[in-house]
Write a protein that holds these residues in place. Sequence first.
Motif, PDB file in Angstrom:
ATOM      1  N   LEU A 298       0.828  -1.197   0.000  1.00  0.00           N
ATOM      2  CA  LEU A 298       0.000   0.000   0.000  1.00  0.00           C
ATOM      3  C   LEU A 298       0.865   1.251   0.000  1.00  0.00           C
ATOM      4  N   SER A 299       0.616   2.133  -0.945  1.00  0.00           N
ATOM      5  CA  SER A 299       1.332   3.395  -1.019  1.00  0.00           C
ATOM      6  C   SER A 299       0.495   4.502  -0.389  1.00  0.00           C
ATOM      7  N   LYS A 300       1.151   5.373   0.360  1.00  0.00           N
ATOM      8  CA  LYS A 300       0.435   6.506   0.973  1.00  0.00           C
ATOM      9  C   LYS A 300      -0.091   7.464  -0.077  1.00  0.00           C
TER      10      LYS A 300
ATOM     11  N   GLN B 255       3.599  -3.980   9.864  1.00  0.00           N
ATOM     12  CA  GLN B 255       4.699  -3.262  10.487  1.00  0.00           C
ATOM     13  C   GLN B 255       5.132  -2.131   9.566  1.00  0.00           C
ATOM     14  N   GLY B 256       5.619  -1.060  10.136  1.00  0.00           N
ATOM     15  CA  GLY B 256       6.065   0.058   9.335  1.00  0.00           C
ATOM     16  C   GLY B 256       4.909   0.917   8.868  1.00  0.00           C
ATOM     17  N   GLU B 257       5.184   1.813   7.937  1.00  0.00           N
ATOM     18  CA  GLU B 257       4.188   2.780   7.495  1.00  0.00           C
ATOM     19  C   GLU B 257       3.406   2.324   6.274  1.00  0.00           C
ATOM     20  N   GLU B 258       3.858   1.259   5.635  1.00  0.00           N
ATOM     21  CA  GLU B 258       3.185   0.805   4.423  1.00  0.00           C
ATOM     22  C   GLU B 258       2.679  -0.628   4.623  1.00  0.00           C
ATOM     23  N   PRO B 259       1.392  -0.802   4.939  1.00  0.00           N
ATOM     24  CA  PRO B 259       0.835  -2.146   5.122  1.00  0.00           C
ATOM     25  C   PRO B 259       0.887  -2.938   3.824  1.00  0.00           C
TER      26      PRO B 259
END
Length: 273
Positions: free
Chosen positions: A76-78, A111-115
């Motif tokens: 997934l990209s923000k 985990q992190g900012e990109e699921p």
Amino acid sequence: MAVRNKWNKRWLDTIGTVENQVEGSMSHPEIAFFNLSTILAATNSFSPANKLGQGGFGVVYKGKLSNGKEVAVKRLSKDSGQGIDEFKNEVLLIAKLQHQNLVKLIGCCIQGEEPMLVYEYMPNKSLDSFLFNETRRSILDWRKRFDIIVGIARGILYIHQDSRLKIIHRDLKTSNILLDEEMNPKISDFGLARIFKGDQTHEKTNRIVGTFGYMSPEYVVFGKFSTKSDVFSFGIILLEIITGKRNNSFYQEDFYPSMIGKFPDFSGKPPEI
């Protein structure tokens, strides 16, 4: 910075919800939660050489787990048109579905900012990569095209009628039909899907999502969707499989907005494949 912090806070608030709902509501199939380090190792740190494709959700990479199993990792990209709600929807929804004509969800990474979502790997990619490619379309003879049509129909019948949930996909299109090693079709990308309850027959929304050219008129104009919306999308896919042309390609060729604006004249002769 404010936008970034807002994303992070919303994502952190969502992690617990996803874990609890997925782990608490299902015993089969089991959805694995992968560590980020495992995903990085599997995809060679998201190497461009492992990139399979890109869509509204983000980028999809090929990966190989430590046990040798090949997977597809959807990241997934923000900056994508979809977000956390769509990610959570797909995890909680497709995890409850099991059918030979639906892509299997193996697990996810939160985990992190990109699921990320981890799926079974489909070596022949998507149906559109064959239909609209001058070289590869020859592989799809009439027998194979018929089998693909039947497989898609079975998958749609399952989510509409035969599964525990009544589901409207809302984004059926040839790029969301993946093909396994034997060219069997599997429906993918349930991020925009909606669940209907009981005897519910339709719903209305002010947020129109999906892909133009595949969306039914009543959905585009009035925001109304139902199982008929998916059937309309299936009809467009059917026409594209038969003709080997994109629905919206007729604009350049015949000055019509789409294939259904002017149905092609076969004159009893099948298209060249």
